[in-house]
Design a protein around this motif. Structure first.
Motif, short mmCIF file in Angstrom:
data_model
loop_
_atom_site.label_atom_id
_atom_site.label_comp_id
_atom_site.label_asym_id
_atom_site.label_seq_id
_atom_site.Cartn_x
_atom_site.Cartn_y
_atom_site.Cartn_z
N GLY A 44 40.48 35.25 48.64
CA GLY A 44 39.64 35.99 47.72
C GLY A 44 40.38 36.90 46.76
N CYS A 72 42.33 36.32 44.21
CA CYS A 72 42.24 35.93 42.79
C CYS A 72 40.81 35.92 42.29
CB CYS A 72 42.85 34.54 42.60
SG CYS A 72 41.83 33.20 43.30
N CYS A 122 46.05 31.15 41.65
CA CYS A 122 45.48 31.16 43.00
C CYS A 122 46.51 30.55 43.95
CB CYS A 122 44.19 30.34 43.03
SG CYS A 122 43.47 30.24 44.69
S1 FES Z 1 41.71 32.39 47.09
FE1 FES Z 1 43.61 33.28 47.71
S2 FES Z 1 44.64 33.60 45.84
FE2 FES Z 1 42.90 32.44 45.26
#
Ligand code: FES
Ligand code: FES
Length: 253
Positions: A106, A108, A140
């Motif tokens: 999550g 990014c 990501c």
């Molecule tokens: S969901 Fe982990 S960096 Fe995109």
């Protein structure tokens, strides 16, 4: 001697006047001065896109702009997404990331959502290449991007379906016109927030609604607020959770 100046930022429809040093970055003003830690910091050098917000409707990397440069601007962050006219319980993009598994850690995600929002405002029915191009400035480390592309496609379809159901396009600027309003800089103006249902989307549970209901549960969104050092927590998990929370708000549906 401090050389602070007073600036005004309208963030997610609320006007804030704060004092900042000239060197204060916009991302630090948002996270630390305004305590909105949904906007993440990944690199601080303009490479990762985690800090993406919309400034007067245009996606910008808030680690590359001084807060003073944004004086007078309208800023949209992930915290404001579910309060937009096109949002229902949550924004179709947030729904898309949930339904299509567009996130893992999550981290990014807030930046991806902002990039997706800017894209769909400009291109309501983008093809895969256009989506990939729109998120090319957002890195990501987890998903491999395929599910993020699907998530944005989901949101585009959802917005189209809602428009068809409403008998016309769902305007993203709070008007009945499908064409987003132009900003002074040539981009799209950030939609207004907090109006009544008559002047915005007309949904009773949106924008405060005629009963003044407030569907924007900011406390829940920020219950995992960062430590305020502007760099994210050491393990990145608190802030990552904040991003996940921002996309996983379907518990009331
Ligand atoms: S969901 Fe982990 S960096 Fe995109
Ligand atoms: S923190 Fe701004 S681009 Fe990485």
């Amino acid at each position: 001697m401090t050389d602070e100046r007073e600036i005004t930022l309208t963030v997610n429809g609320t006007e804030h006047t704060i004092e900042v040093e000239p060197r204060r970055l916009l991302v630090h003003a948002i996270r630390e001065d305004l305590d909105m830690t949904g906007t993440h910091i990944g690199c601080d050098t303009g490479n990762c896109g985690a800090c993406t917000v919309l400034k007067d409707g245009e996606p910008i990397k808030s680690c590359l702009m001084f807060a003073a440069q944004a004086d007078g601007a309208e800023i949209l962050t992930v915290e404001g997404m579910e309060d937009l006219p096109e949002a229902d319980d949550i924004h179709p993009l947030q729904e898309g990331f949930r339904e299509e598994h567009g996130l893992q850690c999550g981290y990014c995600t807030p930046g991806m959502l902002m990039a997706g929002k800017a894209l769909l405002d400009e291109h309501p029915d983008p093809d895969e290449e256009t989506i990939r191009d729109a998120i090319s400035g957002n890195l990501c480390r987890c998903t491999g991007y395929q599910n993020i592309v699907r998530s944005i496609e989901y949101a585009a379809d959802e917005l189209e379906n809602r428009a068809a159901a409403d008998g016309g396009a769902v305007a993203t600027d709070g008007t009945a016109d499908a064409e987003p309003a132009a900003s002074p800089e040539g981009g799209h103006a950030t939609p207004e927030f907090g109006g009544d249902a008559d002047t915005f989307c007309g949904r009773e549970d949106c924008c405060g609604g005629p009963d003044g209901a407030d569907p924007f549960d900011r406390d829940a969104l920020l219950d995992d607020a960062g430590d305020g050092d502007g760099t994210g927590d050491a393990d990145g998990r608190d802030d990552a959770d904040a991003g996940a929370d921002a996309t996983d708000r379907g518990d009331t549906k």
